[in-house]
Write a protein that holds these residues in place. Structure first.
Motif, PDB file in Angstrom:
ATOM      1  N   LEU A  13       8.889   8.019   5.208  1.00 30.11           N
ATOM      2  CA  LEU A  13       9.598   7.899   3.931  1.00 30.11           C
ATOM      3  C   LEU A  13       9.860   6.435   3.647  1.00 30.11           C
ATOM      4  N   GLY A  14       9.544   5.987   2.448  1.00 29.60           N
ATOM      5  CA  GLY A  14       9.979   4.693   1.960  1.00 29.60           C
ATOM      6  C   GLY A  14      11.157   4.898   1.023  1.00 29.60           C
ATOM      7  N   LEU A  15      11.881   3.825   0.727  1.00 28.10           N
ATOM      8  CA  LEU A  15      12.980   3.892  -0.224  1.00 28.10           C
ATOM      9  C   LEU A  15      12.815   2.779  -1.245  1.00 28.10           C
ATOM     10  N   VAL A  16      13.202   3.049  -2.473  1.00 23.90           N
ATOM     11  CA  VAL A  16      13.119   2.076  -3.553  1.00 23.90           C
ATOM     12  C   VAL A  16      14.523   1.807  -4.077  1.00 23.90           C
ATOM     13  N   ILE A  17      14.892   0.526  -4.101  1.00 20.81           N
ATOM     14  CA  ILE A  17      16.166   0.090  -4.668  1.00 20.81           C
ATOM     15  C   ILE A  17      15.861  -0.527  -6.019  1.00 20.81           C
ATOM     16  N   GLN A  18      16.565  -0.063  -7.047  1.00 19.49           N
ATOM     17  CA  GLN A  18      16.247  -0.530  -8.406  1.00 19.49           C
ATOM     18  C   GLN A  18      17.522  -0.860  -9.164  1.00 19.49           C
ATOM     19  N   GLU A  19      17.502  -2.034  -9.808  1.00 24.48           N
ATOM     20  CA  GLU A  19      18.629  -2.411 -10.666  1.00 24.48           C
ATOM     21  C   GLU A  19      18.767  -1.384 -11.784  1.00 24.48           C
ATOM     22  N   SER A  49      10.782   7.578  -1.634  1.00 25.85           N
ATOM     23  CA  SER A  49       9.381   7.259  -1.930  1.00 25.85           C
ATOM     24  C   SER A  49       8.522   7.743  -0.767  1.00 25.85           C
ATOM     25  N   ALA A  50       8.310   9.064  -0.728  1.00 32.45           N
ATOM     26  CA  ALA A  50       7.438   9.637   0.301  1.00 32.45           C
ATOM     27  C   ALA A  50       5.986   9.301  -0.027  1.00 32.45           C
ATOM     28  N   VAL A  51       5.102   9.505   0.933  1.00 37.96           N
ATOM     29  CA  VAL A  51       3.687   9.200   0.719  1.00 37.96           C
ATOM     30  C   VAL A  51       3.109  10.075  -0.380  1.00 37.96           C
ATOM     31  N   MET A  52       3.520  11.344  -0.428  1.00 38.78           N
ATOM     32  CA  MET A  52       3.070  12.268  -1.472  1.00 38.78           C
ATOM     33  C   MET A  52       4.282  12.743  -2.265  1.00 38.78           C
ATOM     34  N   PRO A  53       4.213  12.742  -3.596  1.00 35.32           N
ATOM     35  CA  PRO A  53       5.388  13.122  -4.393  1.00 35.32           C
ATOM     36  C   PRO A  53       5.869  14.539  -4.145  1.00 35.32           C
ATOM     37  N   LEU A 101       0.834  -1.175   0.000  1.00 36.44           N
ATOM     38  CA  LEU A 101       0.000   0.000   0.000  1.00 36.44           C
ATOM     39  C   LEU A 101       0.883   1.243   0.000  1.00 36.44           C
ATOM     40  N   ARG A 102       0.375   2.274  -0.649  1.00 36.56           N
ATOM     41  CA  ARG A 102       1.140   3.515  -0.745  1.00 36.56           C
ATOM     42  C   ARG A 102       1.467   4.085   0.626  1.00 36.56           C
ATOM     43  N   ALA A 103       0.535   3.956   1.565  1.00 40.32           N
ATOM     44  CA  ALA A 103       0.765   4.514   2.887  1.00 40.32           C
ATOM     45  C   ALA A 103       1.953   3.872   3.577  1.00 40.32           C
ATOM     46  N   ARG A 104       2.286   2.604   3.191  1.00 38.33           N
ATOM     47  CA  ARG A 104       3.377   1.909   3.868  1.00 38.33           C
ATOM     48  C   ARG A 104       4.699   2.073   3.137  1.00 38.33           C
ATOM     49  N   HIS A 105       4.654   2.143   1.808  1.00 37.37           N
ATOM     50  CA  HIS A 105       5.883   2.169   1.031  1.00 37.37           C
ATOM     51  C   HIS A 105       6.095   3.466   0.247  1.00 37.37           C
ATOM     52  N   GLY A 106       5.090   4.343   0.187  1.00 33.05           N
ATOM     53  CA  GLY A 106       5.263   5.597  -0.524  1.00 33.05           C
ATOM     54  C   GLY A 106       4.762   5.534  -1.955  1.00 33.05           C
ATOM     55  N   TRP A 107       4.666   6.718  -2.561  1.00 35.96           N
ATOM     56  CA  TRP A 107       4.050   6.828  -3.875  1.00 35.96           C
ATOM     57  C   TRP A 107       4.885   6.187  -4.973  1.00 35.96           C
ATOM     58  N   ARG A 108       6.229   6.307  -4.900  1.00 36.99           N
ATOM     59  CA  ARG A 108       7.054   5.773  -5.989  1.00 36.99           C
ATOM     60  C   ARG A 108       6.963   4.248  -6.033  1.00 36.99           C
ATOM     61  N   ALA A 109       6.999   3.613  -4.865  1.00 35.59           N
ATOM     62  CA  ALA A 109       6.880   2.156  -4.839  1.00 35.59           C
ATOM     63  C   ALA A 109       5.528   1.715  -5.377  1.00 35.59           C
ATOM     64  N   LYS A 110       4.482   2.430  -4.990  1.00 33.07           N
ATOM     65  CA  LYS A 110       3.145   2.090  -5.468  1.00 33.07           C
ATOM     66  C   LYS A 110       3.050   2.235  -6.979  1.00 33.07           C
ATOM     67  N   CYS A 111       3.650   3.281  -7.511  1.00 34.75           N
ATOM     68  CA  CYS A 111       3.610   3.508  -8.957  1.00 34.75           C
ATOM     69  C   CYS A 111       4.391   2.420  -9.690  1.00 34.75           C
ATOM     70  N   LEU A 112       5.572   2.084  -9.197  1.00 29.56           N
ATOM     71  CA  LEU A 112       6.355   1.029  -9.842  1.00 29.56           C
ATOM     72  C   LEU A 112       5.624  -0.303  -9.791  1.00 29.56           C
ATOM     73  N   ALA A 137       5.475  17.097  10.062  1.00 27.29           N
ATOM     74  CA  ALA A 137       6.895  17.001  10.411  1.00 27.29           C
ATOM     75  C   ALA A 137       7.349  15.554  10.520  1.00 27.29           C
ATOM     76  N   ASP A 138       6.457  14.658  10.951  1.00 23.61           N
ATOM     77  CA  ASP A 138       6.816  13.248  11.122  1.00 23.61           C
ATOM     78  C   ASP A 138       6.372  12.392   9.938  1.00 23.61           C
ATOM     79  N   ALA A 139       6.237  13.007   8.762  1.00 24.88           N
ATOM     80  CA  ALA A 139       5.820  12.255   7.575  1.00 24.88           C
ATOM     81  C   ALA A 139       6.796  11.118   7.301  1.00 24.88           C
TER      82      ALA A 139
END
Length: 847
Positions: free
Chosen positions: A200-206, A81-85, A19-30, A196-198
């Protein structure tokens, strides 16, 4: 994403089903791009809670990290990969995993120059952004740059550059997590509307390198113009040839065929066709216009990322409507995607965002739109410039009612003082003029006819541009975009009306205002301020004659001259509104507003009145009050000088008869201002009923009318039950009600309001966004008590808050019947009303 990669510690998780709320918008989009079978490189998502744990010092499992590099190119990137781009995040880190061994392999595959460039770019990025070394130590170029960078790193860190890819990745992840958690990043994202406590997810990509034989390179492609929203393929492609160093000798191609040079469409039509196909698929499946980032390796496309296309307000409307028309999203979703305030950018000229800006100073963006004109410092100068056909901008310390004619003659207004509900702001919004108020960085010198702003001296006649949407004053003539009242705008508002919601009327004082209100499909006039009809040059002398009258009989004689003027105005309003409701507020302002106060003005008045200057001065002094906005005005004036309201009532009723004979039946709504007690309503109602009877007898015609009250004082809100017994409607005038509730002058609050909001005293400027806790409680209390007394009484808001989306949502939820706002804010209110209705249906709060 690759579901074979797992971790007992849940450090690296596959993004399928996340879910976007857990991993952020970029992960959800990918995740969605992968489900669409687009060629996305193998990717892994770190959930927000893991990133937070890393920032707090949680150890990273190196063995799990090592699995990321299995197979593929051996290089990965790490992206936020923040919740909102729009919340941003740490910068992307590329080429993680490069070391001496991989460098040797890449040299053999794609040439030493390319391999050196990849290694050098990562060493520099790692040293500066991860190890936090001095950037000046790593500005190496030319032959041997890589060796010098590696040596500099070892000399500074007392150890060689890390060769273990897992260690590199661990340090990159730790650095990005901590950067997001730092105080600077917190302040930056708070400025963008993020908590302030928003997380952040991170995406690792080959990494797809875009280097090698055949067509190689990288680029971006978008399918709509970000300024206008029109369908158009644009972007860039930077190609690489085999053996050419990255960034050196690369060729930038146009995407589509272009007479200015070679294009990707010409060089590789198959690759271009793939990109178009991917763009169509992304639009349909992601239900949005996207910007796609891609890499081409030997003619094969890899989709690296897809982000929502950044766009202007006008582009946003066109794109939302286009998606709905094409069946990609339903109309109700199109309505919810457009910020109501964004419609203001379509109603007026706007400064072209692509054009350069020569900023002079800033102020409060009080009325949207942009205009270019020559500086004028007085209303008379504005009228003279208008007569010559020269666009001018009226610059004043603050405007007063006497400046209205000058405002009509100007294309924009700039004032040194004032707030969002000051005189200049309210009148400018009604006229649809761009306006900036509270520009404290300016100083007006009337004697020398100059304006000091932003350290520059400008003279009357110099050209400036006012950007009322941003609050910026620009030197010279900036490039402007025209209004965009096209079929997309019309369609969006048609859908808004179909969605339902609270009614929307307009505040309209003149026939011109009423025409604008009809053009924007207001459901009637919710406030006609009759006093604005008297500042015209031909009418002001008659008004002043009435003010100087010594007895009621003399006043009636003077008012007899004004009567036909008022009747003509009201008749025209009724004809324009064609049977729609028209609410006319009886005379409200203190009389001193119609009188001059400087020596020159007093002398001119004495001459026009054929009176000694001393007598005129004494009369003006006698009308002066310590606090005129809390003195002899509104209903108090109507009770102490009842002949004024008698004249206005007669003009309204005679206009009702005249307009009804020509067209649709008219039922005027007469509103008493500044009421505090039920007895005030009784006294005025008795006289108005008597005037109505007289007009019926004289004209031998029956008509009906409604009498209501403008609730502007806290006491009127608290005693609304009593007042409702004699009223057909109550309309909350939230400008004055806010002023009286807070004990703040709306004209002076701009001096300190910014400080109050920034320090959290008020969450918003209460003159801009309705104070729901304080003023809102008075509205709810008044409405409840009024409806307890009279269940079918009409309740509305007619202050400037009536055009504010958050305030409209409050009124909708409170069950009010309509809001009324400036004509040019009617489209904004219509969209906000629709959104409130849709939200109500989604939450089950609206039947």
């Amino acid at each position: 994403m690759d579901t074979r990669i797992t971790s007992e510690t849940a450090l690296i998780t596959p993004s399928a089903g996340i879910l976007r709320a857990r991993h952020g918008w970029r992960a959800k989009c990918l995740q969605r791009l992968i489900r669409m079978d687009l060629p996305v490189p193998r990717s892994f998502a770190l959930p927000c809670e893991t990133v937070s744990a890393i920032a707090a010092g949680r150890p990273l499992p190196v063995e799990d990290l090592r699995k990321v590099f299995d197979g593929g190119s051996g290089l990965v990137s790490v992206r936020p990969s923040a919740v909102m781009p729009e919340w941003g995040g740490p910068g992307t880190v590329l080429n993680v995993g490069i070391n001496d061994a991989l460098h040797a392999e890449l040299s053999a595959r794609m040439g030493a120059a390319n391999a050196d460039a990849i290694y050098l770019a990562f060493v520099q990025s790692y040293a500066i952004n991860i190890a936090r070394l001095d950037p000046d130590m790593f500005h190496h170029e030319g032959d041997g740059a890589l060796s010098r960078a590696l040596a500099a790193f070892e000399a500074e860190m007392d150890e060689p550059f890390p060769q273990d890819p897992a260690r590199q990745l661990a340090e990159v992840l730790r650095s990005m997590a901590r950067a997001w958690d730092g105080p600077t990043a917190r302040l930056l994202r708070q400025a963008k509307g993020a908590p302030a406590d928003a997380p952040l997810g991170l995406v690792i990509q080959e990494m797809a390198l875009g280097l090698g034989p055949g067509l190689c390179g990288s680029g971006t492609i978008q399918f709509a113009d970000p300024v206008t929203g029109t369908p158009r393929v644009t972007g860039r492609f930077r190609g690489q040839s085999h053996g050419t160093a990255v960034g050196a000798g690369a060729e930038t191609l146009y995407l589509t065929r272009d007479e200015r040079g070679p294009s990707l469409e010409d060089v590789s039509p198959e690759t271009f066709a793939d990109l178009i196909r991917f763009g169509i698929a992304a639009r349909e499946r992601l239900r949005e216009e996207m910007l796609i980032e891609f890499v081409v390796t030997d003619g094969q496309v890899s989709v690296i990322d897809a982000t929502r296309l950044a766009r202007t307000s006008r582009a946003g409307v066109r794109i939302a409507v286009s998606l709905a028309r094409d069946g990609v999203i339903p109309p109700e979703e199109a309505l919810m995607r457009v910020e109501p305030r964004a419609l203001a950018d379509l109603l007026h000229h706007q400064v072209d965002p692509r054009a350069p800006r020569d900023l002079i100073t800033r102020g409060i963006n009080a009325s949207p739109g942009a205009a270019t004109g020559r500086i004028v410092l007085t209303a008379a100068a504005a009228q003279a410039a208008n007569a010559r056909g020269e666009p001018c901008i009226l610059v004043r310390r603050e405007t007063v009612p006497e400046d209205i004619r000058g405002m009509h003659a100007s294309v924009a207004v700039l004032t040194e003082r004032g707030g969002t509900t000051s005189h200049a702001a309210v009148i400018a919004r009604g006229l649809g003029l761009p306006c900036i108020v509270g520009a404290n960085g300016i100083r007006i010198d009337l004697r020398n006819r100059t304006l000091i702003a932003g350290g520059r001296e400008l003279r009357e006649g110099d050209e400036i541009t006012i950007d009322g949407s941003s609050g910026e004053v620009l030197a010279g003539a900036a490039a402007l975009l025209p209004p965009a009242l096209d079929d997309n705008f019309t369609q969006l508002l048609a859908w808004a009306d179909e969605a339902g919601g609270i009614g929307v009327r307009a505040n309209a004082d003149t026939p011109e205002d009423a025409l604008v209100a009809r053009r924007f499909e207001a459901q009637g006039i919710g406030l006609c301020r009759t006093e604005h009809m008297f500042f015209d040059g031909e009418r002001l002398p008659a008004m002043r004659e009435m003010i100087f009258a010594d007895s009621p009989d003399d006043r009636r004689l003077a008012l007899a001259r004004i009567l036909p003027m008022q009747r003509e105005d009201f008749t025209r309003l009724f004809e324009i509104m064609a049977g729609l409701p028209v609410t006319i507020r009886l005379f409200d302002p203190p009389l001193h507003e119609f009188l001059p106060h400087d020596r020159e003005g007093l002398r001119e008045l004495a001459e026009s009145m054929d009176m000694p200057l001393s007598d005129v001065t004494r009369r003006v002094d006698a009308l002066s009050e310590f606090n005129p906005m809390l003195g002899m005005r509104g209903v108090r004036l109507g009770i102490t000088m009842p002949e004024i309201y008698d004249m206005q009532a007669r003009a309204i009723f005679e206009a009702t008869v005249d307009a009804s004979r020509k067209g649709d039946p008219v039922v005027p709504e007469i509103m008493i201002p500044l009421v505090s007690a039920m007895r005030e309503v009784e006294l005025v109602k008795t006289r108005i009923d008597a005037v109505a009877s007289a007009v019926r007898n004289e004209r031998r015609t029956e008509f009906t009318y409604k009498l209501g009250v403008m609730v502007e004082t806290p006491r009127a809100a608290l005693r609304a039950g009593d007042i409702a017994a004699h009223s057909a409607f109550l309309s909350f005038g939230t400008n004055d009600l806010t002023q009286m509730t807070y004990g703040l002058s709306r004209d002076d609050a701009g001096r300190f309001m910014g400080t109050y909001v920034s320090q959290g005293v008020y969450s918003e400027d209460p003159f801009h966004v309705l104070d729901q806790d304080g003023v809102g409680e008075l509205l709810l209390t008044g409405a409840q008590r009024a409806r307890r007394q009279s269940p079918h009484i009409t309740i509305s808001v007619c202050g400037e808050h009536g055009g504010n989306p958050e305030s409209i949502a409050f009124c909708h939820d409170a069950g009010f019947d309509y809001v009324s706002c400036s004509p040019f804010r009617v489209p904004i209110a219509r969209l906000a009303a629709a959104q409130s209705a849709i939200r109500g249906r989604l939450t089950g709060d609206f039947d």
